[in-house]
Design a protein around this motif. Structure first.
Motif, PDB file in Angstrom:
ATOM      1  N   GLY A 103       7.798  -1.010   2.526  1.00  0.00           N
ATOM      2  CA  GLY A 103       6.465   0.030   2.915  1.00  0.00           C
ATOM      3  C   GLY A 103       6.549   0.759   3.812  1.00  0.00           C
ATOM      4  O   GLY A 103       5.933   2.411   4.116  1.00  0.00           O
ATOM      5  N   GLN A 109       6.465   4.737   4.355  1.00  0.00           N
ATOM      6  CA  GLN A 109       5.993   5.064   4.568  1.00  0.00           C
ATOM      7  C   GLN A 109       5.182   5.744   3.799  1.00  0.00           C
ATOM      8  O   GLN A 109       4.592   6.465   3.312  1.00  0.00           O
ATOM      9  N   ILE A 110       5.062   4.570   2.912  1.00  0.00           N
ATOM     10  CA  ILE A 110       4.705   4.834   1.934  1.00  0.00           C
ATOM     11  C   ILE A 110       3.352   3.720   1.433  1.00  0.00           C
ATOM     12  O   ILE A 110       3.853   2.753   2.470  1.00  0.00           O
ATOM     13  N   ASP A 118      11.490   8.296  -7.975  1.00  0.00           N
ATOM     14  CA  ASP A 118       9.895   8.104  -7.475  1.00  0.00           C
ATOM     15  C   ASP A 118      10.031   6.892  -6.338  1.00  0.00           C
ATOM     16  O   ASP A 118      11.041   5.964  -6.424  1.00  0.00           O
TER      17      ASP A 118
END
Length: 419
Positions: free
Chosen positions: A157, A161-162, A351
């Motif tokens: 993550g 950068q999510i 995704d």
């Protein structure tokens, strides 16, 4: 010359963080772009200037407090209530307890070590083959990087950068699928190889086991519930979970001595610092990779082979399987995410949450496969079974994980349905 230096350092038993830093320094010197040295330290430190990374030491601390506070044994006893009476019941208990622990520890290697000490002697005492007992425990450790909270998900993550909370949600359905498939594997093994018959607890014993487990069950509830309902971030949930684990171990179970917490904190700090340093080094390495436009060059090569996202994921799975056999899962994730994620997103419209789940599950397989196979050797050391014995009993589980990987690659919504 830089790739040669990278490979030489990597296979020269140099710690992966130093491999990344030294390779970056070599590249800058060799390319003549020495102006990059002016921002080298800034890039190194910016790699760890992320609030989400605090979740790593906090989840590690929670796991340490759980082990110290006697919560692991109570969770195992609670699992016995639900599946203990089936033939091969202790094998099912092993997997169910691993599922509970995966919702707390978040690290496959740590989970394999903890559960091997707890489960293998118990299974052997009831007549199970030692190799099978160790293999079942090691396979259960593969749930840790998929069922939230997962250390690999936290790192991914940050690198991608999510939102880490959404990454945790992406792992819930794949984790439950993996549990169901492992249960099916044990059932199939039981058809060909007789297993000891389990015994159901009496109502009084079951009630006592569940009541004793209830305080410990507050910990995964605090972690997952806080994230699911938007009450807390993953980092805040980890902080709450560590505090709850301490209070339960000290005030409820009476097995934690506050005067001895210094040693526990020091152990957690040492383990966490190694991971954080690798992430800092990876930021510098990723900076060099982007400067060299390596993802674009690799994308141009792969897109000449296929334009189908599923075929691309199969290629990635095969490559990561080889990488995971040679390099630790965390190090491999840090190494390949900056290279492969831009290709997956930009060229194949995959995704990032789906890609993260597939990558994390794939890389952790390397824990149980030679020649490195750290998890395999941890299970061997903790159980007393040889690595060969464990591997012979482990192959049905490895085949099952491979099947789940292909399913997750082909059906993206299994990872994104809860987002």
């Amino acid at each position: 010359m830089t790739p040669i230096v990278f490979v030489a350092l990597l296979f020269g038993a140099v710690p992966i963080a130093l491999v990344l830093i030294l390779t970056s320094i070599w590249y800058i010197s060799e390319s003549g772009n020495t102006v990059l040295f002016d921002s080298f330290m800034q890039q190194l430190f910016s790699g760890v200037e992320n609030y989400g990374l605090l979740a790593i030491p906090l989840f590690m601390l929670t796991g340490e407090l759980m082990n110290e506070g006697g919560m692991t044994s109570r969770l195992i006893n609670a699992a016995r209530v639900f599946v203990g009476g089936f033939r091969g019941g202790l094998a099912y208990i092993n997997l169910l307890a691993n599922m509970f622990m995966a919702a707390i520890i978040g690290s496959a290697a740590s989970q394999i070590a903890v559960m091997s000490r707890a489960m293998v002697p118990a299974m052997e005492a009831e007549g199970y083959d030692k190799g099978f007992a160790a293999a079942t425990t090691a396979a259960g450790g593969l749930l840790a990087p998929v069922i939230p909270p997962s250390m690999l998900f936290v790192i991914y993550g940050v690198l991608a950068q999510i939102p880490i909370g959404d990454m945790f949600l992406a792992g819930i359905i794949p984790g439950l699928i993996l549990v169901a498939v492992f249960f099916a594997v044990i059932t199939l093994i039981g058809l060909f190889k007789p297993m000891p018959k389990g015994t159901w607890m009496s109502f009084k014993e079951a009630r006592s086991a569940l009541l004793a487990c209830l305080p410990a069950a507050l910990i995964p509830a605090a972690i997952i519930g806080g994230i699911l309902f938007g009450i807390a971030t993953p980092t805040e949930s980890a902080a709450v979970a560590s505090m709850v684990a301490f209070l339960i171990g000290w005030l409820v179970y009476g097995e934690i001595n506050p005067l001895k917490l210094g040693l526990l904190f020091a152990r957690t700090a040492r383990n966490a610092s190694m991971v954080i340093f690798m992430i800092a080094a990876a930021n510098v390495f990723g900076w060099v990779i982007i400067y060299e436009a390596l993802p674009q060059k690799l994308a141009a090569l792969i897109t000449t082979i296929t334009s189908d996202p599923f075929t691309f994921l199969l290629i990635v799975n095969l490559a990561l399987l080889i990488v995971g056999m040679l390099i630790d899962g965390i190090a491999a994730l840090i190494l390949v995410t900056p290279i492969l994620l831009p290709i997956a997103m930009n060229d194949y419209n995959i995704d990032p949450f789906h890609f993260g789940v597939v990558m994390s599950l794939n890389l952790v397989l390397g824990l149980l496969t030679p020649p490195v196979g750290v998890g395999l050797y941890i299970a061997s050391a903790m159980s007393g079974a040889s690595a060969g014995q464990i591997l012979r009993a482990l192959w049905p589980f490895l085949l099952a994980v491979t099947g789940v990987l292909i399913l997750l690659s082909y059906v993206p919504w299994l990872s994104t349905a809860l987002l």
